[in-house]
Write a protein that holds these residues in place. Structure first.
Motif, mmCIF file in Angstrom:
data_model
loop_
_atom_site.group_PDB
_atom_site.id
_atom_site.type_symbol
_atom_site.label_atom_id
_atom_site.label_comp_id
_atom_site.label_asym_id
_atom_site.label_seq_id
_atom_site.Cartn_x
_atom_site.Cartn_y
_atom_site.Cartn_z
ATOM 1 N N ILE A 25 29.956 6.794 12.748
ATOM 2 C CA ILE A 25 30.011 7.135 11.322
ATOM 3 C C ILE A 25 31.398 7.599 10.889
ATOM 4 C CG2 ILE A 25 27.560 7.651 11.194
ATOM 5 C CD1 ILE A 25 28.408 10.653 11.182
ATOM 6 N N GLY A 26 32.378 7.527 11.778
ATOM 7 C CA GLY A 26 33.727 7.958 11.433
ATOM 8 C C GLY A 26 34.304 7.234 10.228
ATOM 9 N N VAL A 27 33.939 5.974 10.046
ATOM 10 C CA VAL A 27 34.467 5.205 8.908
ATOM 11 C C VAL A 27 33.943 5.734 7.577
ATOM 12 C CG1 VAL A 27 34.834 3.101 10.246
ATOM 13 C CG2 VAL A 27 32.655 3.452 9.071
ATOM 14 N N PHE A 28 32.858 6.514 7.609
ATOM 15 C CA PHE A 28 32.281 7.062 6.382
ATOM 16 C C PHE A 28 32.740 8.496 6.093
ATOM 17 C CE2 PHE A 28 28.753 4.280 8.120
ATOM 18 C CZ PHE A 28 29.110 3.184 7.367
ATOM 19 N N SER A 29 33.575 9.047 6.934
ATOM 20 C CA SER A 29 33.980 10.451 6.831
ATOM 21 C C SER A 29 34.613 10.774 5.480
ATOM 22 C CB SER A 29 34.980 10.784 7.933
ATOM 23 O OG SER A 29 35.507 12.088 7.728
ATOM 24 N N PRO A 30 34.234 11.908 4.893
ATOM 25 C CA PRO A 30 34.886 12.331 3.649
ATOM 26 C C PRO A 30 36.371 12.632 3.860
ATOM 27 C CG PRO A 30 33.052 13.806 4.206
ATOM 28 C CD PRO A 30 33.157 12.797 5.287
ATOM 29 N N ARG A 31 36.757 12.885 5.073
ATOM 30 C CA ARG A 31 38.150 13.236 5.365
ATOM 31 C C ARG A 31 39.097 12.037 5.296
ATOM 32 N NH1 ARG A 31 34.857 16.484 8.350
ATOM 33 N NH2 ARG A 31 35.236 18.701 8.119
ATOM 34 N N ARG A 32 38.558 10.846 5.081
ATOM 35 C CA ARG A 32 39.437 9.672 4.964
ATOM 36 C C ARG A 32 40.184 9.652 3.637
ATOM 37 N NH1 ARG A 32 34.269 7.440 3.710
ATOM 38 N NH2 ARG A 32 34.307 5.858 2.075
ATOM 39 N N PHE A 33 39.801 10.508 2.718
ATOM 40 C CA PHE A 33 40.474 10.604 1.422
ATOM 41 C C PHE A 33 41.232 11.921 1.321
ATOM 42 C CE2 PHE A 33 36.497 8.213 0.543
ATOM 43 C CZ PHE A 33 37.073 6.989 0.259
ATOM 44 N N ARG A 34 42.336 11.895 0.621
ATOM 45 C CA ARG A 34 43.068 13.124 0.298
ATOM 46 C C ARG A 34 42.767 13.437 -1.154
ATOM 47 N NH1 ARG A 34 45.407 16.073 3.944
ATOM 48 N NH2 ARG A 34 46.808 16.843 2.362
ATOM 49 N N TRP A 35 42.092 14.535 -1.408
ATOM 50 C CA TRP A 35 41.725 14.922 -2.764
ATOM 51 C C TRP A 35 42.882 15.674 -3.414
ATOM 52 C CZ3 TRP A 35 37.560 12.237 -3.502
ATOM 53 C CH2 TRP A 35 36.677 12.029 -2.441
ATOM 54 N N LYS A 36 42.971 15.588 -4.703
ATOM 55 C CA LYS A 36 44.014 16.276 -5.458
ATOM 56 C C LYS A 36 43.940 17.773 -5.155
ATOM 57 C CE LYS A 36 45.914 16.765 -10.048
ATOM 58 N NZ LYS A 36 45.799 16.422 -11.455
ATOM 59 N N GLY A 37 45.043 18.350 -4.752
ATOM 60 C CA GLY A 37 45.080 19.770 -4.436
ATOM 61 C C GLY A 37 44.668 20.097 -3.010
ATOM 62 N N GLN A 38 44.278 19.099 -2.217
ATOM 63 C CA GLN A 38 43.851 19.335 -0.834
ATOM 64 C C GLN A 38 45.065 19.666 0.014
ATOM 65 O OE1 GLN A 38 41.773 16.030 0.858
ATOM 66 N NE2 GLN A 38 41.519 16.998 2.838
ATOM 67 N N THR A 39 44.942 20.691 0.828
ATOM 68 C CA THR A 39 46.060 21.092 1.681
ATOM 69 C C THR A 39 45.849 20.742 3.144
ATOM 70 O OG1 THR A 39 45.105 23.306 1.910
ATOM 71 C CG2 THR A 39 46.731 22.967 0.149
#
Length: 127
Positions: free
Chosen positions: A112-126
């Protein structure tokens, strides 16, 4: 195409239009639905256009077209499971199983690694 009776009348749906959020609707898709409906429901054949209401709504999707399934990096008790697009009804049971496995600490039977929310960088994410 799905036809749903409602208190306001018959709702026709079933077209997916991939475009930018600010793109105007392509109403030719509605015309196709109407022609199919008129062929199926003889009572619609003579319906005046003023009795018909055209509507479209945006369906959110992820940039890569894959769902987001996995734990939140900010809130450890939150597991995301969204973004299945127009296949959500079919993929819902599998997504539910993956989430149940994550909650209970069981290994999933797929990567399920391909579905990870961490694959995106959200605005303001550090991180």
């Amino acid at each position: 195409m799905a036809n749903t009776p409602t208190a306001r009348g018959l709702r026709l749906s079933g077209q997916v239009e991939l475009a930018t959020v600010d793109a105007p609707p392509d109403w030719r898709r509605v015309d196709v639905l109407m022609e199919h409906a008129k062929g199926t429901y003889s009572g619609l054949a003579g319906s005046p256009a003023q009795k018909m209401e055209r509507w479209m709504g945006h369906r959110p999707s992820t940039p890569d077209g894959l769902p987001v399934i996995g734990p939140s990096s900010r809130f450890p008790d939150v597991i995301y499971a969204f973004g299945q697009g127009h296949v959500g009804f079919a993929s819902g049971p599998v997504t539910g199983r993956i989430v149940a496995d994550q909650i209970s600490g069981r290994a999933t039977n797929i990567n399920i690694g391909v579905f990870s929310p961490r694959r995106f960088r959200w605005k303001g994410q550090t991180s």
